[in-house]
Design an enzyme around this catalytic site. Structure first.
Site, PDB file in Angstrom:
ATOM      1  N   THR A   1     -20.806  56.687 101.933  1.00 37.15           N
ATOM      2  CA  THR A   1     -21.653  56.858 100.752  1.00 37.15           C
ATOM      3  C   THR A   1     -22.201  55.483 100.388  1.00 37.15           C
ATOM      4  O   THR A   1     -21.494  54.658  99.809  1.00 37.15           O
ATOM      5  CB  THR A   1     -20.863  57.448  99.575  1.00 37.15           C
ATOM      6  OG1 THR A   1     -20.333  58.729  99.948  1.00 37.15           O
ATOM      7  CG2 THR A   1     -21.753  57.614  98.357  1.00 37.15           C
TER       8      THR A   1
ATOM      9  N   LYS B   1     -26.871  62.316  98.622  1.00 35.82           N
ATOM     10  CA  LYS B   1     -25.451  62.074  98.333  1.00 35.82           C
ATOM     11  C   LYS B   1     -25.274  61.360  96.995  1.00 35.82           C
ATOM     12  O   LYS B   1     -24.411  61.746  96.180  1.00 35.82           O
ATOM     13  CB  LYS B   1     -24.833  61.250  99.462  1.00 35.82           C
ATOM     14  CG  LYS B   1     -23.394  60.802  99.224  1.00 35.82           C
ATOM     15  CD  LYS B   1     -22.422  61.944  99.063  1.00 35.82           C
ATOM     16  CE  LYS B   1     -20.993  61.413  98.967  1.00 35.82           C
ATOM     17  NZ  LYS B   1     -20.028  62.468  98.623  1.00 35.82           N
TER      18      LYS B   1
END
Length: 292
Positions: free
Chosen positions: A88, A166
């Site tokens: 991420t 995300k």
């Protein structure tokens, strides 16, 4: 994720495991593959890349990911290899990775995932794939049915679209936790009671809402030795989201509030603070104990 690649993926060669802490790689192999028939431990990342065709990466933050890729691109030939990053990170970081790999003659697919550790362990992640249309099919066999329960694909779109989703998706999770924290706090203070609110949440919002509600009520957010979603990582994602919003001429005010509460969690619990600790922060601000 590695567990399901070892157990479910159809492979003709062993999986190569690498970790910045070599002992963790050895411990993981011992747990997943005690006979050492399906896995090999590499002493370092460059060594793993040299003998692999497809390389999955998942690192904690942007600086670590960028440094790792920059170093390996200088240390060995990457031509013809396929890199799949599940970290991420900020979309700008993903763009940088895509540029490094393209210049090195390697393929690249961004594949961040949604799901708590228990979902990863059960192979129930949601995998978000973005990159060249010819590269995504090479990654797909390791996602739905192996690491995950579903894929979201952005074929032939910039790899950074996956990490943009995300980051934005994680703001929805953060806002959910903030709402639950405030809801449970006012339920307790007003006399409704946490059990009664939880019964409503179970019926109205099954799934993640119910799971986080249960964690708050049980005190899991302050009892566990290791966080499920560490406060520092949650704040990193919040900073990325707020930065993206600012560049686009807006504010994410809900995220700003939640980030402030995450700061309170960090002050109270240190690095072992969990994202669900927002409940403790809201409780404390409202005159209750941090611990439920």
């Amino acid at each position: 994720m590695v567990k399901n690649l070892v157990g479910k993926a159809h492979l003709d060669r062993p999986i190569i495991i690498s970790n910045r802490n070599p002992q963790r790689a050895i411990d993981l192999q011992t747990t997943l593959d005690p006979t050492k028939e399906k896995t090999v431990v590499a002493s370092n990342f460059t060594g793993a890349v040299e003998i692999a065709d497809i390389i999955f990466t998942c690192l904690a933050d942007d600086d670590t990911m960028t440094q790792t890729v920059d170093e390996v691109s200088r240390a060995t030939n990457l031509k013809g290899k396929l890199f799949v990053d599940c970290s991420t990170v900020h979309p700008d970081t993903t763009d940088h990775l895509a540029d490094v790999f393209a210049k090195a003659g390697a393929e690249f697919v961004a594949c961040p995932v949604f799901g708590a550790p228990a979902m990863a362990d059960a192979g129930l992640l949601i995998c978000v794939l973005a990159g060249p249309k010819d590269s995504i099919p090479k990654v797909r066999p390791y996602c739905k049915g192996v690491m995950g329960k579903a894929n979201i694909e952005f074929s032939d779109q910039p790899c950074s679209k996956a990490t943009l989703l995300k980051i934005i998706g994680n703001t929805l999770i953060l806002n959910m936790i903030e709402s639950l924290a405030e809801g449970h706090t006012i339920a307790e203070k007003s006399g409704l009671g946490n059990d009664n609110l939880h019964r409503f949440i179970e019926v109205m919002f099954p799934g993640p809402y119910t799971a986080y509600s249960g964690r708050m009520m049980s005190g899991d957010y302050h009892k566990r030795k290791q966080p499920l979603f560490a406060v520092d990582l949650a704040r990193k994602d919040a900073r990325h989201a707020m930065g993206i919003a600012e560049v686009n001429g807006m504010r994410l005010e809900d995220v700003e509030v939640a980030d402030k509460h995450l700061g309170d969690v960090r002050s109270y619990m240190g690095q072992k603070g969990d994202i669900a600790g927002i409940y403790g922060a809201v409780r404390e601000i409202s005159g209750l104990n941090f611990e439920s």
